[in-house]
Design an enzyme around this catalytic site. Structure first.
Site, PDB file in Angstrom:
ATOM      1  N   GLU A  54       0.824  -1.199   0.000  1.00  0.00           N
ATOM      2  CA  GLU A  54       0.000   0.000   0.000  1.00  0.00           C
ATOM      3  C   GLU A  54       0.868   1.263   0.000  1.00  0.00           C
ATOM      4  OE1 GLU A  54      -2.200  -3.061   2.626  1.00  0.00           O
ATOM      5  OE2 GLU A  54      -0.157  -2.632   1.967  1.00  0.00           O
ATOM      6  N   CYS A  90      -0.632  -0.105   7.732  1.00  0.00           N
ATOM      7  CA  CYS A  90      -1.096   0.462   6.462  1.00  0.00           C
ATOM      8  C   CYS A  90      -2.467   1.114   6.597  1.00  0.00           C
ATOM      9  CB  CYS A  90      -1.119  -0.612   5.387  1.00  0.00           C
ATOM     10  SG  CYS A  90       0.529  -1.197   4.941  1.00  0.00           S
ATOM     11  N   ALA A 160       9.114 -35.804 -10.284  1.00  0.00           N
ATOM     12  CA  ALA A 160       8.882 -36.107 -11.698  1.00  0.00           C
ATOM     13  C   ALA A 160       8.682 -37.606 -11.853  1.00  0.00           C
ATOM     14  CB  ALA A 160      10.055 -35.644 -12.544  1.00  0.00           C
ATOM     15  N   TRP A 176      17.499 -38.409 -14.643  1.00  0.00           N
ATOM     16  CA  TRP A 176      16.848 -37.151 -14.985  1.00  0.00           C
ATOM     17  C   TRP A 176      15.826 -37.421 -16.074  1.00  0.00           C
ATOM     18  CZ3 TRP A 176      16.836 -32.746 -12.401  1.00  0.00           C
ATOM     19  CH2 TRP A 176      16.207 -31.639 -13.000  1.00  0.00           C
ATOM     20  N   THR A 202      18.284 -39.824  -1.402  1.00  0.00           N
ATOM     21  CA  THR A 202      18.406 -38.898  -2.526  1.00  0.00           C
ATOM     22  C   THR A 202      19.756 -38.199  -2.506  1.00  0.00           C
ATOM     23  OG1 THR A 202      16.021 -38.540  -2.636  1.00  0.00           O
ATOM     24  CG2 THR A 202      17.419 -36.835  -3.600  1.00  0.00           C
ATOM     25  N   ASP A 206      21.779 -38.875  -5.896  1.00  0.00           N
ATOM     26  CA  ASP A 206      21.839 -37.756  -6.837  1.00  0.00           C
ATOM     27  C   ASP A 206      22.953 -36.763  -6.531  1.00  0.00           C
ATOM     28  OD1 ASP A 206      19.599 -38.974  -7.789  1.00  0.00           O
ATOM     29  OD2 ASP A 206      18.194 -37.374  -7.243  1.00  0.00           O
ATOM     30  N   ARG A 213      20.723 -22.027  -9.428  1.00  0.00           N
ATOM     31  CA  ARG A 213      21.839 -21.644 -10.284  1.00  0.00           C
ATOM     32  C   ARG A 213      21.379 -21.206 -11.682  1.00  0.00           C
ATOM     33  NH1 ARG A 213      22.483 -26.380  -8.143  1.00  0.00           N
ATOM     34  NH2 ARG A 213      22.346 -27.536 -10.095  1.00  0.00           N
ATOM     35  N   GLY A 292      13.529 -38.275  -1.543  1.00  0.00           N
ATOM     36  CA  GLY A 292      13.017 -39.195  -2.553  1.00  0.00           C
ATOM     37  C   GLY A 292      11.635 -39.753  -2.264  1.00  0.00           C
ATOM     38  N   THR A 295      10.554 -40.215   1.479  1.00  0.00           N
ATOM     39  CA  THR A 295      10.326 -38.922   2.134  1.00  0.00           C
ATOM     40  C   THR A 295       9.024 -38.297   1.661  1.00  0.00           C
ATOM     41  OG1 THR A 295      12.709 -38.563   2.332  1.00  0.00           O
ATOM     42  CG2 THR A 295      11.290 -36.627   2.503  1.00  0.00           C
TER      43      THR A 295
END
Length: 354
Positions: A54, A90, A160, A176, A202, A206, A213, A292, A295
Protein backbone atom coordinates in the site's frame (compact mmCIF):
# COMPACT_ATOMS: atom_id res chain seq x y z
CA UNK A 1 -18.80 -9.89 -9.93
CA UNK A 2 -17.58 -6.60 -11.40
CA UNK A 3 -15.13 -7.41 -14.23
CA UNK A 4 -13.30 -4.13 -13.79
CA UNK A 5 -12.71 -4.88 -10.11
CA UNK A 6 -11.51 -8.37 -10.99
CA UNK A 7 -9.03 -6.97 -13.50
CA UNK A 8 -7.53 -4.59 -10.96
CA UNK A 9 -7.36 -7.37 -8.36
CA UNK A 10 -5.64 -9.67 -10.84
CA UNK A 11 -3.05 -6.93 -11.31
CA UNK A 12 -2.58 -6.91 -7.53
CA UNK A 13 -1.88 -10.66 -7.63
CA UNK A 14 0.62 -10.26 -10.47
CA UNK A 15 2.44 -7.52 -8.57
CA UNK A 16 2.42 -9.51 -5.32
CA UNK A 17 4.20 -12.48 -6.90
CA UNK A 18 7.16 -10.24 -7.78
CA UNK A 19 8.06 -10.39 -4.09
CA UNK A 20 8.30 -14.20 -4.01
CA UNK A 21 11.36 -15.39 -2.12
CA UNK A 22 12.16 -11.94 -0.70
CA UNK A 23 9.38 -11.02 1.73
CA UNK A 24 9.25 -14.09 3.98
CA UNK A 25 8.05 -14.46 6.69
CA UNK A 26 5.71 -11.69 5.55
CA UNK A 27 3.04 -12.43 2.90
CA UNK A 28 3.28 -11.43 -0.75
CA UNK A 29 0.97 -8.45 -1.31
CA UNK A 30 0.19 -6.21 -4.29
CA UNK A 31 -1.79 -2.94 -4.39
CA UNK A 32 -3.26 -0.75 -7.14
CA UNK A 33 -4.67 2.77 -6.73
CA UNK A 34 -7.37 3.69 -9.28
CA UNK A 35 -9.16 6.95 -10.09
CA UNK A 36 -11.81 7.26 -12.77
CA UNK A 37 -10.87 4.01 -14.47
CA UNK A 38 -7.17 4.93 -14.57
CA UNK A 39 -4.37 3.40 -12.51
CA UNK A 40 -2.55 6.26 -10.80
CA UNK A 41 -0.30 4.16 -8.56
CA UNK A 42 0.74 0.58 -7.92
CA UNK A 43 3.24 -1.30 -5.81
CA UNK A 44 4.08 -4.53 -4.01
CA UNK A 45 5.88 -5.66 -0.88
CA UNK A 46 9.41 -5.99 -2.24
CA UNK A 47 11.47 -7.26 0.71
CA UNK A 48 11.01 -8.19 4.36
CA UNK A 49 11.35 -5.15 6.60
CA UNK A 50 10.71 -2.72 3.78
CA UNK A 51 7.59 -0.74 2.85
CA UNK A 52 4.35 -2.64 2.33
CA UNK A 53 2.44 -2.76 -0.95
CA UNK A 54 0.00 0.00 0.00
CA UNK A 55 2.84 2.38 0.86
CA UNK A 56 4.64 1.69 -2.42
CA UNK A 57 1.42 2.16 -4.39
CA UNK A 58 0.74 5.56 -2.82
CA UNK A 59 4.38 6.63 -3.15
CA UNK A 60 4.35 5.78 -6.87
CA UNK A 61 1.65 8.35 -7.62
CA UNK A 62 3.00 11.19 -9.76
CA UNK A 63 2.88 14.71 -8.27
CA UNK A 64 0.34 15.72 -10.94
CA UNK A 65 -2.03 12.99 -9.68
CA UNK A 66 -1.46 13.42 -5.94
CA UNK A 67 -4.65 15.47 -5.58
CA UNK A 68 -6.67 12.49 -6.86
CA UNK A 69 -5.73 10.17 -3.99
CA UNK A 70 -8.64 11.26 -1.71
CA UNK A 71 -11.06 10.39 -4.54
CA UNK A 72 -9.55 7.02 -5.50
CA UNK A 73 -10.10 3.33 -4.80
CA UNK A 74 -7.28 1.21 -3.37
CA UNK A 75 -7.25 -2.42 -4.48
CA UNK A 76 -5.11 -4.74 -2.38
CA UNK A 77 -4.64 -8.51 -2.53
CA UNK A 78 -4.63 -8.94 1.26
CA UNK A 79 -6.24 -7.05 4.12
CA UNK A 80 -4.16 -3.98 5.12
CA UNK A 81 -2.26 -4.51 8.35
CA UNK A 82 -3.36 -2.82 11.55
CA UNK A 83 -0.29 -3.46 13.69
CA UNK A 84 3.11 -1.89 14.25
CA UNK A 85 5.86 -4.25 13.09
CA UNK A 86 8.88 -3.43 10.99
CA UNK A 87 6.75 -0.64 9.48
CA UNK A 88 3.71 1.39 10.64
CA UNK A 89 0.22 -0.03 9.98
CA UNK A 90 -1.10 0.46 6.46
CA UNK A 91 -4.54 1.35 7.83
CA UNK A 92 -3.01 4.54 9.23
CA UNK A 93 -1.64 5.47 5.81
CA UNK A 94 -5.04 4.91 4.18
CA UNK A 95 -6.72 7.17 6.72
CA UNK A 96 -4.00 9.82 6.58
CA UNK A 97 -4.27 10.02 2.78
CA UNK A 98 -8.09 10.04 3.02
CA UNK A 99 -8.57 7.15 0.59
CA UNK A 100 -12.36 6.70 0.62
CA UNK A 101 -12.71 3.14 -0.72
CA UNK A 102 -10.68 -0.04 -0.30
CA UNK A 103 -11.29 -3.31 -2.15
CA UNK A 104 -9.69 -6.43 -0.62
CA UNK A 105 -9.43 -9.97 -1.96
CA UNK A 106 -9.19 -11.79 1.38
CA UNK A 107 -8.54 -11.39 5.09
CA UNK A 108 -5.04 -11.63 6.57
CA UNK A 109 -5.14 -14.18 9.42
CA UNK A 110 -1.95 -12.89 11.02
CA UNK A 111 -2.31 -12.27 14.78
CA UNK A 112 -3.38 -8.69 15.37
CA UNK A 113 -4.86 -8.32 11.88
CA UNK A 114 -7.44 -11.06 11.12
CA UNK A 115 -10.25 -8.66 10.24
CA UNK A 116 -9.10 -5.80 12.48
CA UNK A 117 -7.67 -3.84 9.55
CA UNK A 118 -10.94 -3.88 7.63
CA UNK A 119 -12.87 -3.13 10.81
CA UNK A 120 -10.76 -0.07 11.65
CA UNK A 121 -11.21 1.34 8.16
CA UNK A 122 -14.98 0.84 8.26
CA UNK A 123 -15.26 2.49 11.66
CA UNK A 124 -13.41 5.50 10.26
CA UNK A 125 -15.91 5.81 7.42
CA UNK A 126 -13.96 4.08 4.64
CA UNK A 127 -16.03 1.94 2.29
CA UNK A 128 -14.49 -1.54 2.44
CA UNK A 129 -15.33 -4.41 0.11
CA UNK A 130 -13.91 -7.89 0.80
CA UNK A 131 -14.04 -10.95 -1.44
CA UNK A 132 -13.08 -9.91 -4.97
CA UNK A 133 -11.41 -13.03 -6.46
CA UNK A 134 -11.41 -14.44 -2.94
CA UNK A 135 -10.31 -17.97 -3.88
CA UNK A 136 -7.33 -16.73 -5.89
CA UNK A 137 -6.37 -14.39 -3.07
CA UNK A 138 -6.58 -17.18 -0.52
CA UNK A 139 -4.26 -19.38 -2.60
CA UNK A 140 -1.79 -16.50 -2.90
CA UNK A 141 -1.79 -15.84 0.84
CA UNK A 142 -2.03 -19.48 1.95
CA UNK A 143 1.70 -19.84 2.70
CA UNK A 144 1.49 -16.96 5.20
CA UNK A 145 -1.81 -18.13 6.70
CA UNK A 146 -0.49 -21.70 7.04
CA UNK A 147 2.53 -20.40 8.93
CA UNK A 148 0.62 -18.14 11.35
CA UNK A 149 -2.42 -20.37 11.93
CA UNK A 150 -0.86 -23.84 11.90
CA UNK A 151 2.62 -23.03 13.16
CA UNK A 152 4.36 -24.81 10.29
CA UNK A 153 5.74 -24.06 6.83
CA UNK A 154 3.61 -24.25 3.71
CA UNK A 155 4.74 -27.53 2.13
CA UNK A 156 5.23 -28.01 -1.60
CA UNK A 157 5.97 -31.52 -2.89
CA UNK A 158 7.93 -31.62 -6.13
CA UNK A 159 8.76 -34.72 -8.17
CA UNK A 160 8.88 -36.11 -11.70
CA UNK A 161 7.72 -39.39 -13.18
CA UNK A 162 7.66 -41.09 -16.54
CA UNK A 163 4.51 -41.37 -18.63
CA UNK A 164 3.92 -44.82 -17.17
CA UNK A 165 4.37 -43.66 -13.57
CA UNK A 166 8.00 -44.62 -12.88
CA UNK A 167 9.74 -42.33 -10.39
CA UNK A 168 13.25 -43.81 -10.22
CA UNK A 169 15.32 -46.84 -11.28
CA UNK A 170 15.17 -50.01 -9.20
CA UNK A 171 18.72 -49.34 -8.02
CA UNK A 172 19.54 -46.18 -6.07
CA UNK A 173 21.02 -43.99 -8.81
CA UNK A 174 20.27 -40.64 -10.44
CA UNK A 175 17.82 -40.44 -13.33
CA UNK A 176 16.85 -37.15 -14.98
CA UNK A 177 13.47 -37.49 -16.69
CA UNK A 178 12.40 -34.00 -17.75
CA UNK A 179 13.67 -31.39 -20.21
CA UNK A 180 15.95 -28.36 -19.73
CA UNK A 181 13.06 -25.89 -19.63
CA UNK A 182 11.59 -27.83 -16.73
CA UNK A 183 14.95 -27.78 -14.95
CA UNK A 184 15.12 -23.99 -15.20
CA UNK A 185 11.58 -23.70 -13.87
CA UNK A 186 12.54 -25.79 -10.83
CA UNK A 187 15.42 -23.41 -10.10
CA UNK A 188 12.98 -20.49 -10.29
CA UNK A 189 10.84 -22.24 -7.69
CA UNK A 190 13.89 -22.69 -5.49
CA UNK A 191 14.38 -18.91 -5.51
CA UNK A 192 10.84 -18.50 -4.14
CA UNK A 193 10.95 -20.79 -1.07
CA UNK A 194 12.69 -20.54 2.30
CA UNK A 195 13.76 -24.16 2.55
CA UNK A 196 14.34 -27.18 0.33
CA UNK A 197 14.38 -30.75 1.63
CA UNK A 198 15.86 -34.08 0.58
CA UNK A 199 16.26 -37.42 2.29
CA UNK A 200 19.50 -39.34 2.81
CA UNK A 201 18.90 -41.77 -0.08
CA UNK A 202 18.41 -38.90 -2.53
CA UNK A 203 21.51 -37.16 -1.20
CA UNK A 204 23.55 -40.32 -1.87
CA UNK A 205 22.02 -41.21 -5.25
CA UNK A 206 21.84 -37.76 -6.84
CA UNK A 207 24.41 -35.76 -4.84
CA UNK A 208 22.24 -32.65 -5.37
CA UNK A 209 23.32 -29.12 -4.55
CA UNK A 210 19.74 -27.94 -4.01
CA UNK A 211 20.70 -24.38 -4.94
CA UNK A 212 19.32 -21.90 -7.46
CA UNK A 213 21.84 -21.64 -10.28
CA UNK A 214 19.63 -21.22 -13.37
CA UNK A 215 17.42 -18.30 -12.36
CA UNK A 216 17.60 -14.90 -10.73
CA UNK A 217 17.21 -14.65 -6.97
CA UNK A 218 18.41 -16.33 -3.79
CA UNK A 219 18.93 -19.97 -2.92
CA UNK A 220 16.90 -21.57 -0.12
CA UNK A 221 18.20 -23.05 3.09
CA UNK A 222 18.87 -26.74 2.64
CA UNK A 223 17.22 -29.35 4.86
CA UNK A 224 18.56 -32.91 4.98
CA UNK A 225 17.07 -35.94 6.71
CA UNK A 226 19.97 -38.14 7.86
CA UNK A 227 18.66 -40.46 10.54
CA UNK A 228 21.95 -42.24 11.22
CA UNK A 229 24.17 -39.20 10.67
CA UNK A 230 26.31 -41.11 8.19
CA UNK A 231 26.13 -39.00 5.03
CA UNK A 232 29.72 -38.44 3.80
CA UNK A 233 31.12 -34.89 4.11
CA UNK A 234 32.15 -34.87 0.43
CA UNK A 235 28.52 -34.47 -0.69
CA UNK A 236 27.59 -31.22 -2.38
CA UNK A 237 25.06 -30.52 0.35
CA UNK A 238 27.99 -29.92 2.70
CA UNK A 239 29.88 -27.51 0.43
CA UNK A 240 29.09 -24.56 2.71
CA UNK A 241 27.55 -22.48 -0.10
CA UNK A 242 24.18 -22.30 1.65
CA UNK A 243 23.05 -22.82 5.25
CA UNK A 244 22.26 -26.51 5.62
CA UNK A 245 20.19 -28.03 8.43
CA UNK A 246 20.78 -31.72 9.10
CA UNK A 247 18.08 -33.55 11.06
CA UNK A 248 19.27 -36.74 12.71
CA UNK A 249 18.65 -39.15 15.58
CA UNK A 250 22.36 -39.73 16.02
CA UNK A 251 24.61 -37.16 17.73
CA UNK A 252 27.24 -35.89 15.28
CA UNK A 253 30.57 -35.20 16.97
CA UNK A 254 32.63 -34.28 13.91
CA UNK A 255 31.71 -31.09 12.05
CA UNK A 256 31.40 -31.32 8.28
CA UNK A 257 32.13 -27.70 7.41
CA UNK A 258 30.79 -24.16 7.59
CA UNK A 259 27.12 -23.29 7.33
CA UNK A 260 26.11 -26.72 8.67
CA UNK A 261 23.85 -27.08 11.71
CA UNK A 262 22.59 -30.26 13.36
CA UNK A 263 19.14 -30.76 14.87
CA UNK A 264 17.74 -33.74 16.76
CA UNK A 265 14.65 -35.33 15.26
CA UNK A 266 12.89 -38.50 16.36
CA UNK A 267 12.18 -40.55 13.23
CA UNK A 268 8.88 -41.91 14.57
CA UNK A 269 5.27 -41.70 13.40
CA UNK A 270 5.18 -37.99 14.32
CA UNK A 271 8.39 -37.17 12.47
CA UNK A 272 6.93 -34.88 9.79
CA UNK A 273 4.95 -32.82 12.28
CA UNK A 274 7.97 -32.45 14.56
CA UNK A 275 10.20 -31.53 11.62
CA UNK A 276 7.81 -28.84 10.40
CA UNK A 277 7.47 -27.36 13.88
CA UNK A 278 11.25 -27.15 14.15
CA UNK A 279 11.54 -25.49 10.72
CA UNK A 280 8.85 -22.95 11.63
CA UNK A 281 10.89 -22.01 14.68
CA UNK A 282 13.70 -21.17 12.21
CA UNK A 283 11.31 -18.84 10.30
CA UNK A 284 11.05 -21.19 7.35
CA UNK A 285 7.56 -20.38 6.08
CA UNK A 286 7.69 -22.29 2.78
CA UNK A 287 9.33 -25.67 2.25
CA UNK A 288 9.80 -27.56 -1.01
CA UNK A 289 10.35 -31.29 -0.58
CA UNK A 290 12.23 -32.75 -3.55
CA UNK A 291 12.44 -36.39 -2.50
CA UNK A 292 13.02 -39.19 -2.55
CA UNK A 293 10.10 -41.58 -2.71
CA UNK A 294 10.05 -42.53 0.97
CA UNK A 295 10.33 -38.92 2.13
CA UNK A 296 7.53 -37.75 -0.17
CA UNK A 297 5.30 -40.61 0.93
CA UNK A 298 5.79 -39.65 4.58
CA UNK A 299 4.48 -36.15 3.85
CA UNK A 300 1.52 -37.55 1.88
CA UNK A 301 0.64 -40.14 4.53
CA UNK A 302 0.76 -37.54 7.30
CA UNK A 303 -1.49 -35.19 5.33
CA UNK A 304 0.98 -32.39 6.08
CA UNK A 305 1.38 -31.05 2.57
CA UNK A 306 -0.35 -28.15 0.83
CA UNK A 307 0.63 -28.25 -2.82
CA UNK A 308 2.26 -30.74 -5.18
CA UNK A 309 3.97 -29.98 -8.47
CA UNK A 310 4.37 -33.14 -10.49
CA UNK A 311 6.14 -33.35 -13.84
CA UNK A 312 5.06 -36.03 -16.29
CA UNK A 313 8.02 -36.60 -18.58
CA UNK A 314 7.46 -37.23 -22.27
CA UNK A 315 9.01 -40.70 -22.11
CA UNK A 316 8.34 -44.22 -20.87
CA UNK A 317 10.58 -46.37 -18.67
CA UNK A 318 10.50 -50.14 -18.88
CA UNK A 319 10.86 -50.67 -15.14
CA UNK A 320 11.53 -48.85 -11.91
CA UNK A 321 10.01 -47.74 -8.62
CA UNK A 322 6.52 -46.27 -8.80
CA UNK A 323 5.96 -42.57 -8.13
CA UNK A 324 4.11 -41.51 -4.97
CA UNK A 325 0.32 -41.47 -5.19
CA UNK A 326 -1.52 -38.26 -4.37
CA UNK A 327 -5.07 -38.52 -2.94
CA UNK A 328 -6.30 -35.49 -4.92
CA UNK A 329 -6.96 -34.97 -8.63
CA UNK A 330 -4.83 -32.26 -10.27
CA UNK A 331 -6.24 -28.73 -10.06
CA UNK A 332 -4.40 -27.55 -13.17
CA UNK A 333 -2.33 -29.03 -15.99
CA UNK A 334 0.25 -27.25 -18.14
CA UNK A 335 2.18 -28.35 -21.21
CA UNK A 336 5.97 -27.79 -21.06
CA UNK A 337 7.31 -28.98 -24.40
CA UNK A 338 7.17 -32.77 -24.29
CA UNK A 339 6.55 -32.68 -20.54
CA UNK A 340 3.44 -31.91 -18.53
CA UNK A 341 3.14 -30.13 -15.19
CA UNK A 342 0.32 -31.17 -12.87
CA UNK A 343 -0.57 -28.91 -9.93
CA UNK A 344 -2.32 -30.40 -6.89
CA UNK A 345 -3.77 -28.76 -3.77
CA UNK A 346 -4.49 -30.53 -0.50
CA UNK A 347 -8.16 -29.66 -0.09
CA UNK A 348 -8.24 -30.79 3.56
CA UNK A 349 -5.54 -28.31 4.53
CA UNK A 350 -7.26 -25.53 2.57
CA UNK A 351 -10.54 -26.18 4.40
CA UNK A 352 -8.74 -25.81 7.74
CA UNK A 353 -7.54 -22.34 6.78
CA UNK A 354 -10.59 -20.61 5.31
Amino acid sequence: MNQEEEAYMQRCFDLARLGAGRVSPNPMVGAVLVHGGRVIGEGYHQAYGQAHAEVNAVNSVLPADAGLIPYSTLYVSLEPCNIYGKTPPCTSLILERKIPRVVISCIDHSPGVDGAGASRLRQAGVEVKVGVLRREGQLLSQPRNTFVRMGRPYVILKFAQSKNGVFAPLENRQLWLTNNYTKRLVHKWRSEVDGILAGANTALADNPRLTNRLFFGPSPRRVVLDRKGTLPPVLSLFDGQQPTMVFTETPVTKKRGKNISYHYLSFDENMIGSLLKSLAAQNITTLMAEGGIKTLQLFIQSGLWDEARVFIAGKYLAEGRAAPHLPEPPAKTFRLGQDELLLFHNSLQSLNLH
